[in-house]
Write an enzyme that holds these catalytic residues in place. Structure first.
Site, PDB file in Angstrom:
ATOM      1  N   GLU A  57      -1.823  -8.758   3.720  1.00 43.99           N
ATOM      2  CA  GLU A  57      -1.924  -9.239   5.109  1.00 43.99           C
ATOM      3  C   GLU A  57      -3.367  -9.430   5.547  1.00 43.99           C
ATOM      4  OE1 GLU A  57      -2.436  -4.830   5.584  1.00 43.99           O
ATOM      5  OE2 GLU A  57      -1.300  -6.162   4.274  1.00 43.99           O
ATOM      6  N   CYS A 114       0.832  -1.203   0.000  1.00 43.25           N
ATOM      7  CA  CYS A 114       0.000   0.000   0.000  1.00 43.25           C
ATOM      8  C   CYS A 114       0.874   1.263   0.000  1.00 43.25           C
ATOM      9  CB  CYS A 114      -0.999  -0.026   1.143  1.00 43.25           C
ATOM     10  SG  CYS A 114      -2.342   1.179   0.918  1.00 43.25           S
ATOM     11  N   HIS A 139      -3.598  -4.888   0.218  1.00 41.03           N
ATOM     12  CA  HIS A 139      -3.154  -5.348   1.539  1.00 41.03           C
ATOM     13  C   HIS A 139      -3.181  -6.872   1.609  1.00 41.03           C
ATOM     14  CE1 HIS A 139      -2.785  -1.609   3.956  1.00 41.03           C
ATOM     15  NE2 HIS A 139      -3.596  -1.131   3.022  1.00 41.03           N
TER      16      HIS A 139
END
Length: 250
Positions: free
Chosen positions: A215, A108, A213
Site C-alpha cells: 500500500e 506485514c 507494505h
C-alpha cells in the site's frame, strides 16, 4: 480488510478507535475492489461465518506483534504487548476463510498471522537474528529492501523476478507453516519475505502474504489486483454454483 483498534487523536478527540490508513483502502479500490472494514470485536463462530458470507476475499493488514504464546514461545522484552482482541478476531476470520477457500491477502502482520495460523513460528526481534535494523528504521519511515521471488509462485507471477519494496517490521517468519511455501526472500539477508499456499496441496486456492507494505507503493498495484481478480473469480464460481443448485431443485 481488518483494522486497528487503539488510541487515536483527531481534532479535539482522543479516544479508542477502529481505523485503517487510507492507503490500504486506496490500494484495493484502485484495483477495482470494494472495501468493507473489519474492526476487532467479540468473536463467535456465528459472527465470523455471517461476516464471511458477505465477503469475496479477505485482506489481513499490518499492525502490532502477535502474542508469542500462539506459536509456543515466551515473549521477549522487545516484543510488543499483545492485542488479544485483534489476534482472536483475525485468527478466527482467517481460519474460516481458508476453510471456505476464500481468497486471502496478508500484509506485514498479515503474513505473520497466516504463518502462525498454519503452525509456523516467528523471529521475535530481527536485530538479534540478522544483526541490523534495516527492516524497521523507525520514526514512521518505511525502509526499502530488495526482494527476489521464487520462480513458479503466485508472487513471482504478480511481481516478476525481483522488486524493491517498502517495509516496517522487526519480526519475521522463521519456521514456515504447514502447507505454505516461501515465495520471496530478502536479497540481502535471505529472510522470508512472502509465503503462499503450496499449489501442490491447495490447488488454485489463493492465499498469499507478503512481509512488505504494497500500500506504500500504489504505482505497483500487482498484489491488490491479484486479490481482486481472485475474489472476482471466487464470487463468479459461487454464483454459478448457486444457479446450478437452484436449477437442480426447481
Amino acid at each position: 480488510m481488518t483494522t486497528y483498534r487503539q488510541r487515536s487523536q483527531t481534532g479535539v478527540w482522543d479516544v479508542n478507535a477502529s481505523f485503517l490508513p487510507a492507503v490500504y483502502i486506496d490500494g484495493l479500490t484502485n484495483a477495482g475492489g470494494t472495501v468493507l472494514l473489519l474492526p476487532p470485536q467479540p468473536v463467535t463462530t456465528a459472527v465470523v461465518e455471517r461476516v464471511l458470507d458477505s465477503l469475496d476475499g479477505l485482506v489481513i493488514t499490518g499492525g502490532s506483534d502477535i502474542d508469542p504464546a500462539r506459536y509456543g514461545q515466551e515473549a521477549l522484552p522487545t516484543t510488543e504487548k499483545p492485542r488479544a482482541d485483534r489476534d482472536a478476531w483475525e485468527f478466527a476470520l482467517l481460519d474460516a476463510a481458508l476453510r471456505r477457500k476464500l481468497p486471502v491477502l496478508g500484509i506485514c502482520r498479515g503474513a505473520q498471522v497466516l504463518n502462525v495460523a498454519l503452525g509456523g513460528t516467528l523471529i521475535q526481534h530481527l536485530p538479534d537474528a540478522v544483526g541490523h535494523s534495516d527492516h524497521r528504521i523507525g520514526n514512521a519511515q518505511f525502509a526499502q529492501t530488495p526482494v527476489a521471488t521464487v520462480p513458479g509462485t503466485r508472487v513471482a507471477e504478480m511481481m516478476g523476478p525481483s522488486s524493491v519494496v517498502r517495509c516496517y517490521h522487526h519480526q519475521a517468519i522463521d519456521r514456515i507453516g504447514d502447507g505454505l511455501i516461501a515465495s520471496a526472500h530478502d536479497s540481502g539477508d535471505g529472510l522470508v519475505e512472502a509465503v503462499e499456499l503450496d499449489p501442490a496441496r491447495a490447488g488454485d486456492q489463493f492465499a498469499v502474504a507478503v512481509q512488505w507494505h504494497p500500500e506504500e507503493t500504489l504505482d505497483h498495484p500487482a498484489l491488490f489486483e491479484g486479490i481482486v481478480a481472485a475474489a472476482t473469480r471466487s464470487r463468479d464460481l459461487n454464483d454459478l454454483h448457486d444457479l446450478q443448485e437452484r436449477a437442480a431443485t426447481s
